[in-house]
Design a protein around this motif. Structure first.
Motif, short mmCIF file in Angstrom:
data_model
loop_
_atom_site.label_atom_id
_atom_site.label_comp_id
_atom_site.label_asym_id
_atom_site.label_seq_id
_atom_site.Cartn_x
_atom_site.Cartn_y
_atom_site.Cartn_z
N GLU B 19 0.83 -1.19 0.00
CA GLU B 19 0.00 0.00 0.00
C GLU B 19 0.87 1.25 0.00
N ALA B 20 0.44 2.24 -0.71
CA ALA B 20 1.23 3.46 -0.77
C ALA B 20 0.38 4.68 -1.05
N GLY B 21 -0.46 5.02 -0.07
CA GLY B 21 -1.11 6.31 -0.17
C GLY B 21 -2.41 6.27 -0.93
N ASP B 22 -2.66 7.28 -1.75
CA ASP B 22 -3.98 7.56 -2.28
C ASP B 22 -4.06 7.39 -3.78
N VAL B 23 -2.98 6.98 -4.40
CA VAL B 23 -2.98 6.84 -5.85
C VAL B 23 -3.69 5.56 -6.25
N ASP B 24 -4.02 5.45 -7.51
CA ASP B 24 -4.95 4.42 -7.91
C ASP B 24 -4.36 3.45 -8.92
N SER B 25 -4.12 2.22 -8.49
CA SER B 25 -3.61 1.22 -9.42
C SER B 25 -4.68 0.76 -10.37
N SER B 26 -5.93 1.03 -10.04
CA SER B 26 -7.01 0.52 -10.89
C SER B 26 -6.94 1.07 -12.29
N VAL B 27 -6.28 2.21 -12.48
CA VAL B 27 -6.16 2.79 -13.82
C VAL B 27 -4.89 2.33 -14.52
N GLY B 28 -4.10 1.49 -13.87
CA GLY B 28 -2.95 0.90 -14.54
C GLY B 28 -1.66 1.70 -14.44
N LEU B 29 -1.61 2.60 -13.47
CA LEU B 29 -0.43 3.45 -13.32
C LEU B 29 0.85 2.65 -13.12
N HIS B 30 0.73 1.48 -12.46
CA HIS B 30 1.90 0.66 -12.15
C HIS B 30 2.48 -0.01 -13.40
N ARG B 31 1.77 0.05 -14.51
CA ARG B 31 2.27 -0.54 -15.75
C ARG B 31 2.98 0.48 -16.63
N VAL B 32 3.01 1.72 -16.19
CA VAL B 32 3.62 2.78 -17.01
C VAL B 32 5.13 2.80 -16.78
N LEU B 33 5.91 2.62 -17.84
CA LEU B 33 7.37 2.68 -17.72
C LEU B 33 7.90 4.08 -17.97
N GLU B 34 7.36 4.78 -18.99
CA GLU B 34 7.78 6.16 -19.23
C GLU B 34 6.75 6.89 -20.05
N PRO B 35 6.58 8.20 -19.84
CA PRO B 35 7.10 8.96 -18.70
C PRO B 35 6.32 8.64 -17.43
N ALA B 36 6.95 8.83 -16.29
CA ALA B 36 6.31 8.51 -15.02
C ALA B 36 5.13 9.43 -14.75
N GLY B 37 4.11 8.87 -14.12
CA GLY B 37 3.02 9.70 -13.61
C GLY B 37 1.85 9.86 -14.55
N VAL B 38 2.05 9.59 -15.83
CA VAL B 38 0.92 9.70 -16.75
C VAL B 38 0.14 8.38 -16.75
N LEU B 39 -1.07 8.42 -17.28
CA LEU B 39 -1.86 7.21 -17.38
C LEU B 39 -1.37 6.38 -18.58
N PRO B 40 -1.75 5.09 -18.61
CA PRO B 40 -1.24 4.21 -19.66
C PRO B 40 -1.46 4.73 -21.09
N GLN B 41 -2.59 5.39 -21.33
CA GLN B 41 -2.84 5.85 -22.69
C GLN B 41 -1.85 6.93 -23.10
N ALA B 42 -1.47 7.78 -22.17
CA ALA B 42 -0.52 8.85 -22.47
C ALA B 42 0.93 8.38 -22.44
N ALA B 43 1.14 7.18 -21.94
CA ALA B 43 2.52 6.72 -21.78
C ALA B 43 3.15 6.39 -23.12
N TRP B 44 4.46 6.56 -23.20
CA TRP B 44 5.18 6.14 -24.38
C TRP B 44 5.34 4.62 -24.36
N ARG B 45 5.60 4.06 -23.15
CA ARG B 45 5.93 2.65 -23.08
C ARG B 45 5.31 2.02 -21.84
N LEU B 46 4.72 0.85 -22.04
CA LEU B 46 4.09 0.12 -20.94
C LEU B 46 4.87 -1.16 -20.65
N ASP B 47 4.70 -1.64 -19.42
CA ASP B 47 5.22 -2.93 -18.99
C ASP B 47 4.16 -3.98 -19.33
N ALA B 48 4.46 -4.80 -20.34
CA ALA B 48 3.46 -5.77 -20.79
C ALA B 48 3.76 -7.18 -20.31
#
Lengths: 370, 370
Positions: B19-48
C-alpha cells in the motif's frame, strides 16, 4: 444558404463579383488561395489583399493578441530570443496571409479601426469604430506593413500596423469606452469560456436540481479566472481553482474567486484528481480546462464525476487523448470542445470584469506578467 | 478514490504489492514505464509482462482489430506492401508494449480468452470466457508471440497470438454465442457511437419536444450505420446518410437505414452543407461524424443548425480545427468529443445488429471489403 458571389478581380480597391450557384462567400471561401474548397481556417494560404468585397469589412490593425498556446510554442522554439520570435511571426503572416501558427494550429485575435464597410456587410460596423475581432486570426486575412517594429517578441500582445478583413459570417465587438483596450482585448479573447460555463450550469440546473461543483484547471489565467467568476455567478455550489505554482495560488487566494485553491500539476492525472476530489469533497460535476500546455486530458477526466462534463478550452487539447482517455478509464463523462462563439459572450465577459474588481485585477496582473 | 497498491515485483507470475497512499492502481499506473506519472494511454511505453496484479485480468489474445484511422495511416505509409505494414505493427508493439500508433494516436481493440483473473478484479470475468476488450489498445499492455504470422498486413482484423492485460477500471464484453466473433468485435469496436447518439436524442426530446433531424457523415461504415439505426430508433424525425462514393451510396440506399442518402466529400464544407441542408430541408440538429479522414470538422459545423450538436466520432478529428472553425463561422453549436464508453453501449449495439438485418449486412459487407 444564400447564393454567393464569386469574386473574380479588383476594381477601385473593391472586389467585383459574379453570381455562381449556391456556395457561400459569407464564410470567406473567395479568400482561400490553397487548397481550394476548404474554409479559411483550414486553408494553408489566404488572399489578404486590402480590397473589400460587398460583404467584407476592412480593418486598420493596431494590435494582435497571440493565442497563449501559440506564443508559448514560439517562445520555446526560440528561448530568450525575442527577435527570432518576431521574425517567425512575420514569416508566418507573409507566407500564409494570416497569423496561423502551423505547429499549434492556433492564432489569436486583433484590435483595430474600421476603415471600410462593404454595403452588404451584416456586422453593423461603421468606419472609425475601434473594434476587436471575435474570430480567430487563423481565418482572418492579415497583412503587416511595419515589420512589427514596435514589438520585442517577448509578449502575447503585439503592436502592429497593417490591415485585416472580416467576412459577413464573422463576429466583432466595438471596444468599450470605459475599459483599457488591452484589457478589453485580453478579456474578449477568451470570452467563450465563461459564457459556455454559464450555459452548462444553467443546463445542469434545468436537467437536475442538484448541487453542482466546478473545478477550473489553470484558474489564475484569463479564461480560468473568468470561468470561475462565471461559475459562481451561475450558481455553482462549490468551486475549486487549480494552479501550478505558489505565486498563482497566492494571487487566486487573494482574489477570492474560488471556494478552494489547490496546487497541482494538471499533467499528473492521479495527483490532480486527488487534489480536486479533496477540495470539493468528491469529483467535480463540471471541469473546465484552461491550461495552455498539452497532456491535461486524463487528469481532467479523472477529476470529473460520472455523468459530469469536461469543457476543454485549451487549444493544447488532443482530441484522441481525450476520446481514448475517457474510454480507457471507463469514464462516463460528457466532453465538450470549447467553442469560442456563444451568443452574448462578449457582453457577458466585459460585465464580469466591470462588476468584479478581483477578476479585473487578476487579468491585469496576468497581462503585466506576460 | 481507494487506496492503491504499488506493485514492486513479480512472484509466482503475479505482481506483489504494497500500500502506498492515495494513488490508484485501478487505472494501470503501475504498468507505465515512461514517462512517469501519466496514465497508460498517455505513456510512451508500458510494462506488458504477463504477471497479473490482484486487480488485473490476463487475456490470451486471439485477434486485434486496428482502429480505422490507424490502419489507413499504416497502409498509406506503405502502399501495397502488407509485409511492411505488419513489420511496423510488430515494431510498435515491441517498442511501446501496446499497439498505439504514434502518428494517429489511436489503437483499436482485441478479442481473446480470459486466462487468469486477479482476486480483486471487479470486471466479473472468469477464466475460459471469450471476451472483447472495450478499452483502446492504446492503453492495453500487449505482447505478441507469433510475429503476426497469420496476417498479411492488408486488413484491419489481425489474427494474433500473445497476451494482454486488463485493469480494474476497464471494460470488457463477453462475446455473444449467437454472433460471429469477427462481427461482434467489429460492432463492439464502435459501440460508443450509437449509444451516444441515442443519449443525445433522448436529451433533445427532454429539453425541447421538437422534431429532430440527424445527419451522419460516413454513414455506410460501421459506426455510421449503427448511428443511423440508433438515431431512427431513438426518434429522429428525419435522417440523412452522407457517403463519399457511388458504391457506398447504393449499399446504404439498399439498406434503407436513412430517409435520404447523399453523395458528398465531407472535406468540402460548402458542398457538404448544401447536400445535408437539401436532404433534410434545413441544417441538421445533430451531426454525427464517423469519417476516418482528417478535415471534416468545418463541413460538419456548417451542416449543423444553430443550437444544434456535432458529435465527433472520428479519431482523425482535430481539436483546434473544430474549436476555431466553429468560432470562425460564428456557429453556436455544441461540439462533443466522442467518448467510447457509455454504460450499456455493448448490449445496445449488439441488439441493433441482431434486430436489424440491414445493419448487420452493411457491417458484414464493410468487413469483407476491408
Amino acid at each position: 444558404m444564400p447564393k454567393y458571389l464569386l469574386y473574380v478581380g479588383y476594381l477601385d480597391g473593391d472586389f467585383t463579383g459574379k453570381e455562381a450557384g449556391d456556395v457561400d462567400s459569407s464564410v470567406g471561401l473567395h479568400r482561400v488561395l490553397e487548397p481550394a474548397g476548404v474554409l479559411p481556417q483550414a486553408a494553408w494560404r489566404l488572399d489578404a489583399r486590402p480590397g473589400t468585397g460587398p460583404d467584407e469589412v476592412l480593418i486598420a490593425v493596431e494590435r494582435l493578441n497571440l493565442d497563449a498556446a501559440s506564443f508559448r510554442q514560439l517562445r520555446e522554439a526560440h528561448p530568450g530570443d525575442g527577435s527570432a520570435v518576431r521574425a517567425e511571426v512575420l514569416r508566418i503572416i507573409a507566407e500564409r496571409g494570416k497569423m496561423h501558427n502551423p505547429v499549434t494550429g492556433s492564432g489569436g485575435m486583433l484590435i483595430g479601426t474600421v476603415e471600410r464597410v462593404g454595403p452588404d456587410s451584416p456586422l453593423g460596423l461603421r468606419p472609425g469604430q475601434r473594434v476587436a475581432s471575435l474570430v480567430s486570426l487563423t481565418l482572418t486575412p492579415l497583412a503587416v506593413s511595419d515589420g512589427l517594429a514596435g514589438w520585442d517578441g517577448r509578449g502575447e500582445q503585439v503592436p502592429c500596423r497593417g490591415h485585416a478583413i472580416l467576412f459577413a459570417r464573422s463576429a466583432a465587438a466595438v471596444l468599450p469606452d470605459d475599459l483599457d483596450p488591452e484589457l478589453a482585448l485580453a478579456v474578449l479573447d477568451v470570452c467563450g469560456a465563461p459564457a459556455l460555463t454559464t450555459r452548462l450550469l444553467a443546463r445542469h440546473r434545468h436537467d437536475r436540481d442538484t448541487p453542482v461543483s466546478v473545478a477550473v484547471l489553470g484558474a489564475a489565467g484569463k479564461s480560468g479566472a473568468l470561468s470561475l467568476a462565471a461559475a459562481r455567478r451561475a450558481g455553482a455550489t462549490r468551486t475549486v481553482g487549480v494552479v501550478p505554482c505558489e505565486a498563482e495560488r497566492d494571487r487566486l487566494v487573494a482574489a477570492g474567486l474560488a471556494d478552494a485553491v489547490v496546487l497541482a500539476d494538471a499533467r499528473q492525472p492521479v495527483p490532480l484528481a486527488t487534489a480536486v476530489t479533496g477540495a470539493l469533497g468528491g469529483p467535480a460535476d463540471l471541469t473546465v480546462v484552461c491550461v495552455d500546455v498539452p497532456g491535461c486530458e486524463h487528469g481532467a477526466i479523472l477529476a470529473t464525476a460520472p455523468g459530469g462534463t469536461v469543457l476543454f478550452f485549451s487549444m493544447a487539447t488532443s482530441f484522441t487523448a481525450a476520446a481514448l482517455g475517457a474510454e480507457g478509464l471507463a469514464a462516463d463523462v460528457t466532453m465538450l470542445i470549447g467553442n469560442g462563439f456563444v451568443p452574448g459572450h462578449a457582453e457577458q465577459a466585459l460585465a464580469l470584469v466591470r462588476q468584479q474588481p478581483a477578476v479585473r485585477h487578476l487579468i491585469e496582473a496576468r497581462m503585466a506578467a506576460d
